[in-house]
Design an enzyme around this catalytic site. Structure first.
Site, short mmCIF file in Angstrom:
data_model
loop_
_atom_site.label_atom_id
_atom_site.label_comp_id
_atom_site.label_asym_id
_atom_site.label_seq_id
_atom_site.Cartn_x
_atom_site.Cartn_y
_atom_site.Cartn_z
N ASP A 289 -6.03 52.64 -11.16
CA ASP A 289 -5.76 52.37 -12.57
C ASP A 289 -5.78 50.84 -12.70
O ASP A 289 -4.95 50.16 -12.09
CB ASP A 289 -4.38 52.94 -12.93
CG ASP A 289 -3.96 52.61 -14.36
OD1 ASP A 289 -4.58 51.73 -14.99
OD2 ASP A 289 -2.98 53.22 -14.83
N VAL A 290 -6.71 50.30 -13.48
CA VAL A 290 -6.87 48.84 -13.54
C VAL A 290 -5.66 48.12 -14.14
O VAL A 290 -5.56 46.90 -14.04
CB VAL A 290 -8.16 48.42 -14.29
CG1 VAL A 290 -9.39 48.86 -13.55
CG2 VAL A 290 -8.16 48.92 -15.74
N ARG B 207 -18.45 57.29 -14.93
CA ARG B 207 -19.32 57.91 -15.95
C ARG B 207 -19.75 56.85 -16.97
O ARG B 207 -19.34 55.68 -16.89
CB ARG B 207 -18.58 59.05 -16.64
CG ARG B 207 -17.45 58.57 -17.53
CD ARG B 207 -16.71 59.71 -18.21
NE ARG B 207 -15.98 59.24 -19.37
CZ ARG B 207 -15.11 59.95 -20.07
NH1 ARG B 207 -14.85 61.19 -19.70
NH2 ARG B 207 -14.51 59.45 -21.12
N GLY C 212 -14.23 51.53 -14.22
CA GLY C 212 -14.56 52.62 -15.15
C GLY C 212 -15.97 53.12 -14.95
O GLY C 212 -16.66 53.48 -15.90
N TYR D 28 -7.88 48.77 -30.60
CA TYR D 28 -9.13 48.57 -29.85
C TYR D 28 -9.83 47.28 -30.30
O TYR D 28 -10.34 46.50 -29.50
CB TYR D 28 -10.01 49.79 -30.09
CG TYR D 28 -11.30 49.87 -29.31
CD1 TYR D 28 -11.31 50.27 -27.97
CD2 TYR D 28 -12.52 49.56 -29.91
CE1 TYR D 28 -12.51 50.38 -27.27
CE2 TYR D 28 -13.71 49.67 -29.22
CZ TYR D 28 -13.70 50.08 -27.89
OH TYR D 28 -14.89 50.18 -27.21
N ALA E 180 -8.02 44.31 -28.97
CA ALA E 180 -8.28 44.17 -27.52
C ALA E 180 -9.68 43.61 -27.28
O ALA E 180 -9.87 42.72 -26.45
CB ALA E 180 -8.11 45.52 -26.83
N LYS E 181 -10.66 44.12 -28.02
CA LYS E 181 -12.05 43.70 -27.78
C LYS E 181 -12.29 42.28 -28.29
O LYS E 181 -13.16 41.57 -27.76
CB LYS E 181 -13.02 44.69 -28.43
CG LYS E 181 -13.04 46.07 -27.73
CD LYS E 181 -13.29 45.94 -26.23
CE LYS E 181 -13.79 47.23 -25.60
NZ LYS E 181 -13.91 47.14 -24.13
N SER F 260 -16.96 44.67 -27.76
CA SER F 260 -17.50 45.73 -28.64
C SER F 260 -17.77 45.14 -30.01
O SER F 260 -17.12 44.15 -30.41
CB SER F 260 -16.46 46.85 -28.77
OG SER F 260 -16.82 47.73 -29.82
N1 LIG Z 1 -19.69 53.93 -26.00
C1 LIG Z 1 -19.71 52.98 -26.91
O1 LIG Z 1 -20.28 53.15 -27.99
C2 LIG Z 1 -19.06 51.64 -26.64
C3 LIG Z 1 -19.24 50.63 -27.61
C4 LIG Z 1 -18.65 49.39 -27.39
C5 LIG Z 1 -17.92 49.15 -26.25
N2 LIG Z 1 -17.76 50.14 -25.32
C6 LIG Z 1 -16.97 49.80 -24.14
O2 LIG Z 1 -17.75 50.05 -22.99
C7 LIG Z 1 -16.89 50.46 -21.91
C8 LIG Z 1 -17.36 51.78 -21.34
O3 LIG Z 1 -17.35 52.76 -22.36
P1 LIG Z 1 -17.96 54.23 -22.22
O4 LIG Z 1 -18.53 54.59 -23.54
O5 LIG Z 1 -18.79 54.32 -21.01
O6 LIG Z 1 -16.59 55.06 -22.06
P2 LIG Z 1 -16.24 56.36 -21.20
O7 LIG Z 1 -15.00 56.89 -21.81
O8 LIG Z 1 -17.43 57.26 -21.10
O9 LIG Z 1 -15.95 55.76 -19.76
C9 LIG Z 1 -14.85 54.90 -19.54
C10 LIG Z 1 -14.41 55.05 -18.10
O10 LIG Z 1 -13.28 54.18 -17.91
C11 LIG Z 1 -12.35 54.89 -17.11
N3 LIG Z 1 -10.99 54.37 -17.29
C12 LIG Z 1 -10.19 54.53 -18.38
N4 LIG Z 1 -9.00 53.97 -18.17
C13 LIG Z 1 -9.02 53.43 -16.92
C14 LIG Z 1 -8.08 52.76 -16.12
N5 LIG Z 1 -6.85 52.48 -16.57
N6 LIG Z 1 -8.44 52.36 -14.87
C15 LIG Z 1 -9.68 52.65 -14.40
N7 LIG Z 1 -10.62 53.30 -15.11
C16 LIG Z 1 -10.30 53.70 -16.36
C17 LIG Z 1 -12.47 56.34 -17.57
O11 LIG Z 1 -11.91 57.23 -16.62
C18 LIG Z 1 -13.97 56.49 -17.75
O12 LIG Z 1 -14.61 56.92 -16.59
C19 LIG Z 1 -15.48 50.50 -22.48
O13 LIG Z 1 -14.83 49.27 -22.24
C20 LIG Z 1 -15.73 50.66 -23.97
O14 LIG Z 1 -14.64 50.21 -24.72
C21 LIG Z 1 -18.32 51.39 -25.51
#
Ligand SMILES: NC(=O)c1ccc[n+]([C@@H]2O[C@H](COP(=O)([O-])OP(=O)(O)OC[C@H]3O[C@@H](n4cnc5c(N)ncnc54)[C@H](O)[C@@H]3O)[C@@H](O)[C@H]2O)c1
Length: 252
Positions: free
Chosen positions: A62-63, A15, A12, A153, A156-157, A141
């Site tokens: 796709d993971v 971005r 992922g 979510y 999962a987390k 998270s």
């Molecule tokens: N942003 C937050 O506040 C926050 C808080 C806690 C946890 N997180 C966790 O941090 C991680 C990154 O979050 P983010 O905010 O950068 O999200 P984001 O949506 O900006 O980026 C997530 C990336 O994962 C990719 N992705 C989604 N499904 C996929 C799949 N099946 N296979 C491969 N890639 C896949 C997407 O294309 C995207 O590029 C996630 O696990 C999210 O749950 C984020």
């Protein structure tokens, strides 16, 4: 020091938090595999790393797809080196209150976070255990502690935390540490989308969140990348099975 750089896989990472982690690990001297759904989206981060003199590869995967995960990990090993660091970062949200949550909302979230982390960890551990050194970092998270509208979510987390602790027990004797990071509010497309869905201006959403955070600001992707960098270091080898909340305050 080893002669060739260690290789990291960050899922992922086209971005958001994943992109910041990939760039940070590259600047720490690791070769980095940028994995995300769309290979061309990954190439932006790959080019940034290679233009700065680093080594990187972009792979569309796709993971949650077992066969494609196996192929992607083999490709990483063949093209930039056997993976010794894995960051399970890919994630999605499908928020809704329980009575409105569809089975597909539930399954999609479980598949990306839990099945994806399982498949990626199983495919990479063989390289780590064979070489006697490895680092797995899983993204949990603060939602693991419970968050309205996020039954899928949150489950999962929280699951990621149990997964982390079990892998730490199983893989420790092979020199592999396994830890989790539980971010709070981080400014990315994911939180921007949440604001949009709630009909709130993102700037107002961030200000509101910052007021609840002891350090008085929302997090940036680089805040998470810094902690991944620590877990991936040579001298963090006695830290395993831990969940660190990176949330600007005590949330655990
Ligand atoms: N942003 C937050 O506040 C926050 C808080 C806690 C946890 N997180 C966790 O941090 C991680 C990154 O979050 P983010 O905010 O950068 O999200 P984001 O949506 O900006 O980026 C997530 C990336 O994962 C990719 N992705 C989604 N499904 C996929 C799949 N099946 N296979 C491969 N890639 C896949 C997407 O294309 C995207 O590029 C996630 O696990 C999210 O749950 C984020």
């Amino acid at each position: 020091m080893t002669e060739s750089p260690r290789t990291a896989i960050v899922t992922g990472s086209a971005r958001g938090i994943g992109a910041a982690i990939a760039k940070r690990l590259a600047s720490d001297g690791l070769a980095v595999a940028i994995l995300d759904l769309d290979e061309s989206a990954c190439s932006v981060v790959r080019d940034e790393i290679t233009n700065a003199g680093g080594k990187a590869i972009a792979i569309g995967v796709d993971v949650s797809d077992e066969e494609r995960v196996e192929k992607a990990v083999t490709r990483v090993a063949e093209e930039i080196g056997k993976p010794s660091v894995l960051v399970n970062n890919a994630g999605i949200t499908r928020d809704n209150l329980l009575f409105k949550m569809t089975t597909s909302d539930w399954d999609s979230v479980m598949n990306v976070h839990l099945r994806g982390s399982f498949l990626m960890s199983r495919a990479t551990q063989r390289y780590m255990t064979e070489s006697g050194w490895g680092r797995i970092v899983n993204l949990s998270s603060t939602s693991a502690l419970g968050n309205r509208g996020q039954a899928n979510y949150s489950a999962a987390k929280a699951g990621i935390q149990g997964f982390t602790k079990t892998l730490a027990i199983e893989l420790g004797k092979y020199g592999v540490t396994v830890n989790a990071i539980a971010p709070g509010f981080i400014e990315t497309d994911m939180t921007a989308d949440t604001a949009k869905r709630m009909g709130i201006d993102f700037e107002d959403f961030k200000k509101g969140a910052a007021r609840q955070i002891p350090v008085g600001r929302v997090g940036q992707p680089e805040d998470i990348a810094a902690v991944v960098s620590f877990f991936a270091r040579e001298d963090s080898s006695f830290v395993s099975g831990q969940v660190i909340y990176v949330a600007g305050g005590p949330y655990a």
